[in-house]
Design a protein around this motif. Structure first.
Motif, PDB file in Angstrom:
ATOM      1  N   ILE A  28       0.851  -1.195   0.000  1.00 48.57           N
ATOM      2  CA  ILE A  28       0.000   0.000   0.000  1.00 48.57           C
ATOM      3  C   ILE A  28       0.885   1.244   0.000  1.00 48.57           C
ATOM      4  O   ILE A  28       1.751   1.392   0.866  1.00 48.57           O
ATOM      5  CB  ILE A  28      -0.930   0.019   1.230  1.00 48.57           C
ATOM      6  N   PRO A  29       0.679   2.149  -0.963  1.00 50.97           N
ATOM      7  CA  PRO A  29       1.459   3.400  -0.988  1.00 50.97           C
ATOM      8  C   PRO A  29       1.178   4.244   0.265  1.00 50.97           C
ATOM      9  O   PRO A  29       0.099   4.161   0.863  1.00 50.97           O
ATOM     10  CB  PRO A  29       0.962   4.128  -2.236  1.00 50.97           C
ATOM     11  N   LEU A  30       2.145   5.052   0.636  1.00 51.58           N
ATOM     12  CA  LEU A  30       2.046   5.856   1.849  1.00 51.58           C
ATOM     13  C   LEU A  30       0.827   6.775   1.857  1.00 51.58           C
ATOM     14  O   LEU A  30       0.140   6.895   2.874  1.00 51.58           O
ATOM     15  CB  LEU A  30       3.324   6.677   2.037  1.00 51.58           C
ATOM     16  N   THR A  31       0.533   7.415   0.728  1.00 50.37           N
ATOM     17  CA  THR A  31      -0.628   8.317   0.684  1.00 50.37           C
ATOM     18  C   THR A  31      -1.927   7.542   0.914  1.00 50.37           C
ATOM     19  O   THR A  31      -2.849   8.042   1.570  1.00 50.37           O
ATOM     20  CB  THR A  31      -0.709   9.068  -0.656  1.00 50.37           C
ATOM     21  N   GLU A  32      -1.990   6.331   0.402  1.00 47.07           N
ATOM     22  CA  GLU A  32      -3.184   5.498   0.603  1.00 47.07           C
ATOM     23  C   GLU A  32      -3.265   5.037   2.060  1.00 47.07           C
ATOM     24  O   GLU A  32      -4.349   4.968   2.642  1.00 47.07           O
ATOM     25  CB  GLU A  32      -3.157   4.300  -0.348  1.00 47.07           C
ATOM     26  N   LYS A  33      -2.122   4.729   2.653  1.00 46.78           N
ATOM     27  CA  LYS A  33      -2.096   4.359   4.080  1.00 46.78           C
ATOM     28  C   LYS A  33      -2.636   5.502   4.929  1.00 46.78           C
ATOM     29  O   LYS A  33      -3.424   5.279   5.846  1.00 46.78           O
ATOM     30  CB  LYS A  33      -0.677   4.004   4.531  1.00 46.78           C
ATOM     31  N   ASN A  34      -2.212   6.714   4.602  1.00 45.79           N
ATOM     32  CA  ASN A  34      -2.704   7.883   5.337  1.00 45.79           C
ATOM     33  C   ASN A  34      -4.218   8.007   5.212  1.00 45.79           C
ATOM     34  O   ASN A  34      -4.911   8.286   6.190  1.00 45.79           O
ATOM     35  CB  ASN A  34      -2.033   9.164   4.840  1.00 45.79           C
ATOM     36  N   ARG A  35      -4.716   7.813   3.998  1.00 50.18           N
ATOM     37  CA  ARG A  35      -6.149   7.927   3.767  1.00 50.18           C
ATOM     38  C   ARG A  35      -6.910   6.843   4.530  1.00 50.18           C
ATOM     39  O   ARG A  35      -7.970   7.088   5.093  1.00 50.18           O
ATOM     40  CB  ARG A  35      -6.453   7.817   2.262  1.00 50.18           C
ATOM     41  N   LEU A  36      -6.369   5.635   4.558  1.00 53.96           N
ATOM     42  CA  LEU A  36      -7.051   4.515   5.216  1.00 53.96           C
ATOM     43  C   LEU A  36      -6.971   4.568   6.742  1.00 53.96           C
ATOM     44  O   LEU A  36      -7.889   4.125   7.431  1.00 53.96           O
ATOM     45  CB  LEU A  36      -6.463   3.184   4.720  1.00 53.96           C
ATOM     46  N   THR A  37      -5.873   5.092   7.260  1.00 52.34           N
ATOM     47  CA  THR A  37      -5.705   5.094   8.718  1.00 52.34           C
ATOM     48  C   THR A  37      -6.306   6.327   9.402  1.00 52.34           C
ATOM     49  O   THR A  37      -6.580   6.283  10.601  1.00 52.34           O
ATOM     50  CB  THR A  37      -4.218   4.987   9.107  1.00 52.34           C
ATOM     51  N   ALA A  38      -6.514   7.403   8.672  1.00 51.14           N
ATOM     52  CA  ALA A  38      -7.047   8.635   9.276  1.00 51.14           C
ATOM     53  C   ALA A  38      -8.377   8.409   9.991  1.00 51.14           C
ATOM     54  O   ALA A  38      -8.531   8.823  11.151  1.00 51.14           O
ATOM     55  CB  ALA A  38      -7.158   9.739   8.232  1.00 51.14           C
ATOM     56  N   PRO A  39      -9.363   7.740   9.364  1.00 49.61           N
ATOM     57  CA  PRO A  39     -10.630   7.538  10.087  1.00 49.61           C
ATOM     58  C   PRO A  39     -10.466   6.615  11.300  1.00 49.61           C
ATOM     59  O   PRO A  39     -11.157   6.781  12.308  1.00 49.61           O
ATOM     60  CB  PRO A  39     -11.567   6.919   9.053  1.00 49.61           C
ATOM     61  N   LEU A  40      -9.545   5.667  11.211  1.00 49.12           N
ATOM     62  CA  LEU A  40      -9.304   4.774  12.346  1.00 49.12           C
ATOM     63  C   LEU A  40      -8.731   5.554  13.529  1.00 49.12           C
ATOM     64  O   LEU A  40      -9.126   5.349  14.682  1.00 49.12           O
ATOM     65  CB  LEU A  40      -8.358   3.636  11.948  1.00 49.12           C
ATOM     66  N   ALA A  41      -7.800   6.457  13.234  1.00 49.86           N
ATOM     67  CA  ALA A  41      -7.206   7.281  14.284  1.00 49.86           C
ATOM     68  C   ALA A  41      -8.253   8.195  14.912  1.00 49.86           C
ATOM     69  O   ALA A  41      -8.283   8.358  16.144  1.00 49.86           O
ATOM     70  CB  ALA A  41      -6.055   8.105  13.716  1.00 49.86           C
TER      71      ALA A  41
END
Length: 72
Positions: A28-41
């Motif tokens: 998973i690219p870093l920008t996609e990781k950021n997008r996916l983890t933001a709501p979890l955080a």
């Protein structure tokens, strides 16, 4: 209240597991990781605040006294 606190803690653990699963996935690219983890955080922040508030209520000693004078 204990059961509810247990549910909150369990959900926090699931969010952490999901978060770590995304972070550990090298495909998973870093920008996609950021997008996916933001709501979890964000969800984890809300749960942590709620848990702290519930613990305050749980540990609070309530007294039967009149406090109407405070509203004047």
């Amino acid at each position: 209240m204990e059961k509810f606190l247990e549910c909150v803690e369990e959900y926090e653990k699931r969010l952490t597991d999901e978060f770590l699963k995304i972070v550990d996935d090298q495909s998973i690219p870093l920008t996609e990781k950021n997008r996916l983890t933001a709501p979890l955080a964000d969800q984890k922040k809300v749960l942590s605040k709620m848990k702290n508030e519930l613990l305050e209520i749980k540990n609070k000693t309530y007294e039967a006294k009149c406090e109407m004078y405070k509203f004047q």
